[in-house]
Design a protein around this motif. Structure first.
Motif, PDB file in Angstrom:
ATOM      1  N   LEU A 103       3.848   2.586  -7.603  1.00 38.68           N
ATOM      2  CA  LEU A 103       3.555   1.222  -7.161  1.00 38.68           C
ATOM      3  C   LEU A 103       4.763   0.591  -6.472  1.00 38.68           C
ATOM      4  CD1 LEU A 103       1.419  -0.156 -10.118  1.00 38.68           C
ATOM      5  CD2 LEU A 103       0.639   0.397  -7.803  1.00 38.68           C
ATOM      6  N   LEU A 104       5.959   0.839  -6.999  1.00 38.76           N
ATOM      7  CA  LEU A 104       7.167   0.315  -6.353  1.00 38.76           C
ATOM      8  C   LEU A 104       7.335   0.893  -4.951  1.00 38.76           C
ATOM      9  CD1 LEU A 104       9.788   0.160  -9.238  1.00 38.76           C
ATOM     10  CD2 LEU A 104       8.880  -1.746  -7.896  1.00 38.76           C
ATOM     11  N   LYS A 105       7.034   2.171  -4.796  1.00 40.72           N
ATOM     12  CA  LYS A 105       7.125   2.800  -3.475  1.00 40.72           C
ATOM     13  C   LYS A 105       6.132   2.151  -2.506  1.00 40.72           C
ATOM     14  CE  LYS A 105       6.908   7.223  -1.103  1.00 40.72           C
ATOM     15  NZ  LYS A 105       6.581   8.636  -1.190  1.00 40.72           N
ATOM     16  N   GLU A 106       4.919   1.877  -2.979  1.00 41.31           N
ATOM     17  CA  GLU A 106       3.917   1.218  -2.141  1.00 41.31           C
ATOM     18  C   GLU A 106       4.375  -0.191  -1.762  1.00 41.31           C
ATOM     19  OE1 GLU A 106       0.692   2.575  -1.073  1.00 41.31           O
ATOM     20  OE2 GLU A 106       1.950   4.298  -1.564  1.00 41.31           O
ATOM     21  N   LEU A 107       4.948  -0.917  -2.720  1.00 38.12           N
ATOM     22  CA  LEU A 107       5.464  -2.265  -2.447  1.00 38.12           C
ATOM     23  C   LEU A 107       6.600  -2.228  -1.432  1.00 38.12           C
ATOM     24  CD1 LEU A 107       5.497  -3.837  -6.007  1.00 38.12           C
ATOM     25  CD2 LEU A 107       4.295  -4.761  -4.023  1.00 38.12           C
ATOM     26  N   GLU A 108       7.548  -1.311  -1.631  1.00 37.87           N
ATOM     27  CA  GLU A 108       8.694  -1.207  -0.725  1.00 37.87           C
ATOM     28  C   GLU A 108       8.272  -0.811   0.681  1.00 37.87           C
ATOM     29  OE1 GLU A 108      11.194   1.531  -2.824  1.00 37.87           O
ATOM     30  OE2 GLU A 108      11.849   0.003  -4.253  1.00 37.87           O
ATOM     31  N   SER A 109       7.165  -0.088   0.797  1.00 37.58           N
ATOM     32  CA  SER A 109       6.652   0.331   2.104  1.00 37.58           C
ATOM     33  C   SER A 109       5.713  -0.707   2.706  1.00 37.58           C
ATOM     34  CB  SER A 109       5.912   1.668   1.968  1.00 37.58           C
ATOM     35  OG  SER A 109       6.775   2.659   1.483  1.00 37.58           O
ATOM     36  N   ASP A 110       5.532  -1.831   2.021  1.00 34.43           N
ATOM     37  CA  ASP A 110       4.644  -2.913   2.473  1.00 34.43           C
ATOM     38  C   ASP A 110       3.195  -2.471   2.626  1.00 34.43           C
ATOM     39  OD1 ASP A 110       6.433  -5.069   2.544  1.00 34.43           O
ATOM     40  OD2 ASP A 110       7.197  -4.440   4.490  1.00 34.43           O
ATOM     41  N   ARG A 111       2.767  -1.491   1.841  1.00 31.44           N
ATOM     42  CA  ARG A 111       1.369  -1.065   1.886  1.00 31.44           C
ATOM     43  C   ARG A 111       0.511  -1.829   0.891  1.00 31.44           C
ATOM     44  NH1 ARG A 111       3.770   4.291   3.109  1.00 31.44           N
ATOM     45  NH2 ARG A 111       3.963   4.658   0.883  1.00 31.44           N
ATOM     46  N   ILE A 112       1.145  -2.476  -0.077  1.00 32.27           N
ATOM     47  CA  ILE A 112       0.446  -3.371  -0.993  1.00 32.27           C
ATOM     48  C   ILE A 112       1.287  -4.631  -1.131  1.00 32.27           C
ATOM     49  CG2 ILE A 112      -0.742  -1.536  -2.270  1.00 32.27           C
ATOM     50  CD1 ILE A 112       1.285  -1.888  -4.531  1.00 32.27           C
ATOM     51  N   ALA A 113       0.669  -5.692  -1.588  1.00 36.31           N
ATOM     52  CA  ALA A 113       1.368  -6.953  -1.830  1.00 36.31           C
ATOM     53  C   ALA A 113       1.145  -7.343  -3.277  1.00 36.31           C
ATOM     54  CB  ALA A 113       0.850  -8.041  -0.898  1.00 36.31           C
ATOM     55  N   GLY A 114       2.048  -8.092  -3.828  1.00 38.17           N
ATOM     56  CA  GLY A 114       1.915  -8.534  -5.201  1.00 38.17           C
ATOM     57  C   GLY A 114       3.248  -8.374  -5.893  1.00 38.17           C
ATOM     58  N   PRO A 115       3.291  -8.521  -7.159  1.00 40.24           N
ATOM     59  CA  PRO A 115       2.153  -8.789  -8.041  1.00 40.24           C
ATOM     60  C   PRO A 115       1.760 -10.262  -8.020  1.00 40.24           C
ATOM     61  CG  PRO A 115       4.156  -8.617  -9.335  1.00 40.24           C
ATOM     62  CD  PRO A 115       4.533  -8.330  -7.903  1.00 40.24           C
ATOM     63  N   PHE A 116       0.513 -10.504  -8.334  1.00 38.18           N
ATOM     64  CA  PHE A 116      -0.032 -11.850  -8.446  1.00 38.18           C
ATOM     65  C   PHE A 116      -0.474 -12.053  -9.885  1.00 38.18           C
ATOM     66  CE2 PHE A 116      -1.051 -10.272  -4.188  1.00 38.18           C
ATOM     67  CZ  PHE A 116      -0.362 -11.196  -3.429  1.00 38.18           C
ATOM     68  N   SER A 117      -0.248 -13.227 -10.418  1.00 37.81           N
ATOM     69  CA  SER A 117      -0.681 -13.502 -11.788  1.00 37.81           C
ATOM     70  C   SER A 117      -2.153 -13.888 -11.834  1.00 37.81           C
ATOM     71  CB  SER A 117       0.176 -14.606 -12.405  1.00 37.81           C
ATOM     72  OG  SER A 117       0.094 -15.768 -11.611  1.00 37.81           O
ATOM     73  N   CYS A 118      -2.715 -14.240 -10.679  1.00 34.19           N
ATOM     74  CA  CYS A 118      -4.143 -14.527 -10.585  1.00 34.19           C
ATOM     75  C   CYS A 118      -4.630 -14.027  -9.226  1.00 34.19           C
ATOM     76  CB  CYS A 118      -4.427 -16.011 -10.764  1.00 34.19           C
ATOM     77  SG  CYS A 118      -3.683 -17.054  -9.507  1.00 34.19           S
ATOM     78  N   ARG A 119      -5.923 -13.996  -9.037  1.00 37.36           N
ATOM     79  CA  ARG A 119      -6.503 -13.475  -7.801  1.00 37.36           C
ATOM     80  C   ARG A 119      -6.067 -14.303  -6.597  1.00 37.36           C
ATOM     81  NH1 ARG A 119     -11.263 -10.272  -9.000  1.00 37.36           N
ATOM     82  NH2 ARG A 119     -11.565 -10.327 -11.229  1.00 37.36           N
ATOM     83  N   PRO A 120      -5.603 -13.651  -5.527  1.00 42.80           N
ATOM     84  CA  PRO A 120      -5.219 -14.405  -4.334  1.00 42.80           C
ATOM     85  C   PRO A 120      -6.429 -14.962  -3.585  1.00 42.80           C
ATOM     86  CG  PRO A 120      -4.842 -12.070  -4.000  1.00 42.80           C
ATOM     87  CD  PRO A 120      -5.256 -12.245  -5.422  1.00 42.80           C
ATOM     88  N   PHE A 121      -7.616 -14.425  -3.836  1.00 41.05           N
ATOM     89  CA  PHE A 121      -8.847 -15.029  -3.342  1.00 41.05           C
ATOM     90  C   PHE A 121      -9.953 -14.738  -4.337  1.00 41.05           C
ATOM     91  CE2 PHE A 121      -7.971 -11.133  -1.077  1.00 41.05           C
ATOM     92  CZ  PHE A 121      -9.137 -10.396  -1.147  1.00 41.05           C
ATOM     93  N   LYS A 122     -10.923 -15.648  -4.401  1.00 42.47           N
ATOM     94  CA  LYS A 122     -11.896 -15.668  -5.495  1.00 42.47           C
ATOM     95  C   LYS A 122     -12.757 -14.423  -5.619  1.00 42.47           C
ATOM     96  CE  LYS A 122     -12.253 -20.660  -5.540  1.00 42.47           C
ATOM     97  NZ  LYS A 122     -13.076 -21.820  -5.255  1.00 42.47           N
ATOM     98  N   ASN A 123     -13.148 -13.805  -4.515  1.00 43.54           N
ATOM     99  CA  ASN A 123     -14.090 -12.691  -4.604  1.00 43.54           C
ATOM    100  C   ASN A 123     -13.410 -11.324  -4.533  1.00 43.54           C
ATOM    101  OD1 ASN A 123     -13.419 -12.794  -1.923  1.00 43.54           O
ATOM    102  ND2 ASN A 123     -15.500 -12.642  -1.160  1.00 43.54           N
ATOM    103  N   LEU A 124     -12.158 -11.236  -4.913  1.00 49.07           N
ATOM    104  CA  LEU A 124     -11.427  -9.967  -4.895  1.00 49.07           C
ATOM    105  C   LEU A 124     -12.085  -8.972  -5.843  1.00 49.07           C
ATOM    106  CD1 LEU A 124      -8.925  -8.338  -3.982  1.00 49.07           C
ATOM    107  CD2 LEU A 124      -7.762  -9.252  -5.993  1.00 49.07           C
ATOM    108  N   ARG A 125     -12.411  -7.813  -5.318  1.00 49.36           N
ATOM    109  CA  ARG A 125     -13.005  -6.741  -6.120  1.00 49.36           C
ATOM    110  C   ARG A 125     -11.887  -5.812  -6.570  1.00 49.36           C
ATOM    111  NH1 ARG A 125     -18.423  -6.418  -5.875  1.00 49.36           N
ATOM    112  NH2 ARG A 125     -18.412  -4.220  -6.417  1.00 49.36           N
TER     113      ARG A 125
END
Length: 152
Positions: A103-125
């Motif tokens: 997960l750290l590798k994905e974050l460092e490569s900007d392929r994922i964003a986060g972490p978020f303590s709650c959903r960044p949008f309401k209908n996130l699956r």
């Protein structure tokens, strides 16, 4: 789609955006879906792809490709946009250290964003994540996109 690890949410993005806002500056609970692509970036160079399709012989396909890379591709789903919750695959719990490294590798490569303590949008699956053995050694991060099976 989002993925969850240790109670926090990460979001994948396919858009390349150079002006990535800092997570701390976001209004996470009111972040508009139309702007979610700004959370991370992709190695896809959209401006290069748009130049490549300039003289594309099929104008309909050219428009589908151009719009898809600029605004996101339609996947053909027509139905309710409902959020889902999940638990990760057993392999995620059995290999926590390896999962955190991935997960750290994905974050460092900007392929994922986060972490978020709650959903960044309401209908996130949310979809489960896990690890599978990689030959000859190591682990591959997987994102179980077909979850939940048979449900919308």
């Amino acid at each position: 789609m989002g993925l969850v690890h240790e109670g926090v949410i990460f979001v994948r993005s396919i858009e390349q955006i150079s002006d990535k806002p800092e997570v701390e500056q976001m209004q996470v609970d009111r972040y508009p879906l139309s702007e979610i692509h700004r959370l991370s970036k992709s190695p896809i160079k959209v401006e290069v792809l748009l130049k490549l399709v300039t003289n594309y012989p099929n104008q309909v396909d050219k428009q589908i490709l151009s719009d898809g890379f600029l605004y996101g591709f339609k996947v053909g789903y027509e139905g309710p946009r409902l959020p889902t919750n999940c638990h990760n695959l057993i392999s995620a719990y059995q290999n926590k250290k390896e999962l955190e490294i991935k997960l750290l590798k994905e974050l460092e490569s900007d392929r994922i964003a986060g972490p978020f303590s709650c959903r960044p949008f309401k209908n996130l699956r949310l979809s489960p994540i896990g690890l599978v053995p990689k030959k000859p050694s190591g682990w591959r991060l997987i994102h179980h996109l077909s979850y939940p099976f048979g449900k919308v």
